[in-house]
Design an enzyme around this catalytic site. Structure first.
Site, short mmCIF file in Angstrom:
data_model
loop_
_atom_site.label_atom_id
_atom_site.label_comp_id
_atom_site.label_asym_id
_atom_site.label_seq_id
_atom_site.Cartn_x
_atom_site.Cartn_y
_atom_site.Cartn_z
N LYS A 123 -11.98 12.60 16.25
CA LYS A 123 -12.07 11.80 17.48
C LYS A 123 -11.20 10.55 17.37
O LYS A 123 -10.45 10.21 18.28
CB LYS A 123 -13.54 11.42 17.74
CG LYS A 123 -13.71 10.69 19.06
CD LYS A 123 -15.12 10.20 19.25
CE LYS A 123 -15.44 9.17 18.22
NZ LYS A 123 -16.25 8.04 18.58
N ASP A 141 -16.18 11.58 22.87
CA ASP A 141 -17.18 10.61 22.42
C ASP A 141 -18.46 10.87 23.22
O ASP A 141 -18.55 11.86 23.95
CB ASP A 141 -16.67 9.17 22.58
CG ASP A 141 -16.53 8.78 24.04
OD1 ASP A 141 -16.80 9.62 24.94
OD2 ASP A 141 -16.17 7.62 24.30
#
Ligand code: SF4
Length: 213
Positions: A123, A141
């Site tokens: 991420k 997220d």
């Protein structure tokens, strides 16, 4: 209202791209070094909190070299109001050391090398690349995960699988969609008390607890 999945996805893409084409991250940064630190610190922490912490951190440690030589206790104390500050302090110092030792002091700008750095997972690497380089990437997220599920774009249980679903649906504009989903999730499609009465994708929402308009 379109009926085929493909047409629905296209309409959702168009709506978000139109609305968030010029949106920017709320993290405050001036260069690659700063955005990398900001994104590492933002894991399970708010952008607002990170923006409160980083000015003093960047003033004292303005670049990779200075951070690689920083005292752990000092960095801990500078970021102590951030969640998981003990681990994050270790990670950012180790990351800086790795950049100095393995990459001649230059932060790498590709996913594989970024992910080799301490504290940098999928991420974080994706957010840095899509924010800093405008790469055609999604990063999942908590906001992107929630929005994707409420809009029925994914039923996956993990962030990694959700990212795969989104990449199958959206072939371009992923960086804009990422930014749009983050801001939409943060301010409108909130985890608790979503603002369904102002929602601009209300008709596409499959969330069982969505509020009546
Ligand atoms: S209708 Fe409500 S729950 Fe559904 S996407 Fe919009 S804000 Fe989120």
């Amino acid at each position: 209202m379109p009926t085929s999945k493909k047409a629905i996805y296209k309409q959702i893409e168009d709506i978000f791209v139109e609305r968030y084409r010029n949106a920017q991250t709320e993290l405050r940064y001036k260069n690659l070094y700063e955005i990398l630190i900001c994104v590492i610190l933002s894991a399970q922490c708010t952008d607002k909190r990170v923006n409160m912490i980083t000015p003093a951190l960047f003033e004292k440690y303005p670049d990779i070299n200075s951070l690689a030589n920083a005292s752990l206790d000092d960095v801990k104390s500078l970021i102590s109001s951030c969640s998981f500050f003990n681990n994050k302090a270790k990670n950012i110092i180790n990351m800086a050391k790795q950049v100095m030792n393995d990459f001649n002091g230059n932060i790498p700008l590709n996913s594989k090398d970024l992910k080799s750095l301490s504290g940098v997972g999928q991420k974080t690497a994706n957010v840095v690349l899509l924010e800093y380089c405008g790469e055609n990437l999604m990063a999942v997220d908590t906001h992107v995960f929630r929005v994707s599920h409420r809009l029925n774009l994914s039923k996956a249980k993990s962030a990694e699988e959700t990212e795969k679903d989104l990449n199958k649906i959206f072939k371009k504009n992923r960086n804009i969609l990422h930014q749009g989903f983050v801001l939409f999730g943060r301010y409108i499609c909130k985890s608790i008390n979503p603002q369904c009465y102002t929602c601009f994708v209300y008709d596409f929402c499959k969330y069982e607890n969505k509020l009546q308009k």
